[in-house]
Write a protein that holds these residues in place. Structure first.
Motif, PDB file in Angstrom:
ATOM      1  N   LEU A  18      -2.281   8.750   3.791  1.00  0.00           N
ATOM      2  CA  LEU A  18      -2.074   7.310   4.032  1.00  0.00           C
ATOM      3  C   LEU A  18      -2.549   7.174   5.088  1.00  0.00           C
ATOM      4  CD1 LEU A  18       2.307   6.932   5.025  1.00  0.00           C
ATOM      5  CD2 LEU A  18       1.163   6.058   3.488  1.00  0.00           C
ATOM      6  N   VAL A  21      -4.843   5.146   3.318  1.00  0.00           N
ATOM      7  CA  VAL A  21      -4.942   3.967   2.926  1.00  0.00           C
ATOM      8  C   VAL A  21      -4.864   2.751   3.519  1.00  0.00           C
ATOM      9  CG1 VAL A  21      -2.725   2.157   2.071  1.00  0.00           C
ATOM     10  CG2 VAL A  21      -2.699   4.680   0.822  1.00  0.00           C
ATOM     11  N   CYS A  31       3.783  -0.240   2.168  1.00  0.00           N
ATOM     12  CA  CYS A  31       3.450   0.862   1.125  1.00  0.00           C
ATOM     13  C   CYS A  31       4.749   1.858   0.313  1.00  0.00           C
ATOM     14  CB  CYS A  31       2.812   2.064   1.820  1.00  0.00           C
ATOM     15  SG  CYS A  31       2.188   3.740   1.005  1.00  0.00           S
ATOM     16  N   GLU A 391       0.834  -5.537   0.784  1.00  0.00           N
ATOM     17  CA  GLU A 391       1.591  -4.590   0.093  1.00  0.00           C
ATOM     18  C   GLU A 391       1.142  -3.608  -0.635  1.00  0.00           C
ATOM     19  OE1 GLU A 391       5.847  -6.530  -1.408  1.00  0.00           O
ATOM     20  OE2 GLU A 391       4.295  -7.827  -0.380  1.00  0.00           O
ATOM     21  N   VAL A 392       1.032  -2.309  -0.851  1.00  0.00           N
ATOM     22  CA  VAL A 392       0.271  -1.212  -1.582  1.00  0.00           C
ATOM     23  C   VAL A 392       1.412  -0.504  -2.349  1.00  0.00           C
ATOM     24  CG1 VAL A 392      -1.045   0.130  -1.637  1.00  0.00           C
ATOM     25  CG2 VAL A 392      -1.387  -0.911  -0.273  1.00  0.00           C
ATOM     26  N   VAL A 394       1.588   3.002  -4.963  1.00  0.00           N
ATOM     27  CA  VAL A 394       1.290   3.587  -4.796  1.00  0.00           C
ATOM     28  C   VAL A 394       2.267   4.329  -6.199  1.00  0.00           C
ATOM     29  CG1 VAL A 394       1.697   6.680  -4.792  1.00  0.00           C
ATOM     30  CG2 VAL A 394       1.043   4.521  -2.827  1.00  0.00           C
ATOM     31  N   PHE A 399      -3.582   4.326  -5.595  1.00  0.00           N
ATOM     32  CA  PHE A 399      -3.116   3.312  -5.126  1.00  0.00           C
ATOM     33  C   PHE A 399      -3.467   2.153  -5.504  1.00  0.00           C
ATOM     34  CE2 PHE A 399      -6.098   4.739  -1.700  1.00  0.00           C
ATOM     35  CZ  PHE A 399      -5.992   3.662  -1.399  1.00  0.00           C
TER      36      PHE A 399
END
Length: 421
Positions: A18, A21, A31, A391-392, A394, A399
């Motif tokens: 994380l 990211v 996420c 917003e991500v 994975v 990602f």
């Protein structure tokens, strides 16, 4: 189970650290884990494998197109409650025959759009809506497939703001009047009755309310068939809860829920539709935020984060609990301290937790709000002119940003100043 785990002392989303990211997109951000979404959808699909069924994801819980594409690829339909959600579902490639349109206030424009674009069914909630839908369908020369949402007057034993199946709630028609409502539906020229709909609330942690409601639906289905209606589908709603607090007893599993459905309505020969949202997306997402300051108050410590109530409103709106964990795993035996966890918005309501026991944290430390994949990003706003957060998504060790953070210029330039100013 989710796929947000510590690895080598760092919280990961699947195989992605994380902090990596955070370095790429900044904080705060949402996420989501593809593996968790897949696992939770599959649990429901397996639980209903005893008969014909369709799992329609409740888009109001999370409507990002990337999430919809993941679920649609697994075979999910979509439960929409607005013209905007319908447009999002179609944009994500979901065919009309896998979209169910729910909601108490459908407009004629929304009805027309869905009838032209394709729709599996409308879950109608009142006689005025039913008549309006018939008028629109007749004007287009088509028949609108419908179920009638019945209100079984069952207490879901959940938060009052997300309970929908009691007689005092705005949803559906009283089950005691359902037969007369269905008689009118059958007589209207633009409608085709295909089933019965019920939905009693969200974040249910017991099966008993479902059983009470579904047994009433089973009795109604038999009565409607005696009246001459062809009831082919039972839309049983969603609402199964998730464990926001890790110390609490876990809610029932989808396998238990599927067995209950089979036990209560499985002998009717109907296709079963369910509309889970929270249990699919809730634990599949987190919100990551950064500590701005640690402030010593008169009698408490404040942990001031860069995430705020406009990013995750559930604690302010519902008094909801989210587990808040450090992204760097604490050493074994670390003593806890109490914080009021707050954001920077100029509201006392911008509080995530009070007197929450956590490991000691410092400026720039990252924390993750667990179980934030449902009713997080979709309920966010730009209050205080704070940009919507990224917003991500994975998948494994990859990602991608699936919603960008807007710039201040993009936000401000949406305003239009009248010529006289």
């Amino acid at each position: 189970m989710d796929h947000f785990l510590y690895r080598d002392g760092i919280l990961h989303a699947e195989d992605v650290a994380l902090p990596d990211v955070a370095a790429f997109v900044g904080t705060p951000f949402y996420c989501y884990s593809t593996a968790t979404l897949t696992r939770h959808f599959t649990l429901f699909d397996d639980a209903l494998s005893w008969g014909p069924h369709l799992i329609c994801f409740a888009m109001k819980s999370n409507s990002n197109q990337a999430i919809l594409k993941v679920l649609a690829g697994l075979g999910a339909g979509m439960d929409v409650v607005s013209g905007g959600e319908y447009a999002r579902a179609k944009a994500a490639g979901v065919p009309g025959e896998r979209i169910v349109f729910s909601g108490v206030g459908k407009t004629r424009a929304e009805m027309r759009t869905a009838l032209i674009g394709g729709i599996r069914q409308f879950n109608v909630e009142s006689e005025p809506e039913m008549r309006a839908l018939s008028d629109v369908a007749v004007s287009l020369g088509v028949h609108a497939p419908i179920t009638v949402r019945v209100n079984p007057d069952v207490d879901a034993k959940t938060h009052e703001k997300i309970s929908t199946g009691k007689s005092e709630n705005k949803f559906g028609v009283p089950i005691s009047r359902a037969r007369e409502v269905y008689a009118e539906a059958a007589a209207l020229p633009g409608l085709k009755v295909v089933g019965v709909d019920v939905h009693i609330g969200s974040q249910l942690t017991e099966l008993e309310p479902f059983e009470l409601a579904y047994r009433k639906v089973a009795d109604l289905t038999r009565a409607l068939r005696e009246d001459g209606h062809e009831i082919l589908r039972l839309d049983l709603g969603g609402g199964l809860g998730i464990p926001y607090e890790r110390t609490n007893e876990a809610p029932p599993l989808p396998t238990d829920y599927g067995a209950l459905i089979q036990r209560t309505v499985g002998d009717l020969g109907c296709e079963v539709e369910i509309e889970p949202g929270r249990l699919i997306s809730g634990n599949a997402g987190i919100m990551v935020s950064r500590v701005i300051y640690v402030k010593q108050g008169e009698d408490r410590k404040f942990l001031i984060l860069d995430g705020a109530m406009n990013d995750l409103v559930r604690p302010s709106m519902y008094g909801a609990y989210h587990d808040i964990v450090p992204v760097v795993e604490p050493a074994a035996g670390t003593e806890y301290t109490k914080y009021d966890v707050v954001g920077p918005v100029c509201e006392s309501g911008d509080t995530f937790a009070k007197a929450r026991e956590m490991v000691p944290l410092s400026e720039d430390d990252l924390v993750a709000f667990r179980s934030a994949g449902a009713y997080g990003a979709v309920m966010s706003s730009e209050y205080n002119t704070r940009p919507l957060i990224p917003e991500v998504l994975v998948q494994g060790d990859q990602f991608a940003v699936i919603r960008q953070r807007p710039t201040f210029d993009e936000i401000i330039n949406r305003d239009t100043i009248p010529a006289w100013l």
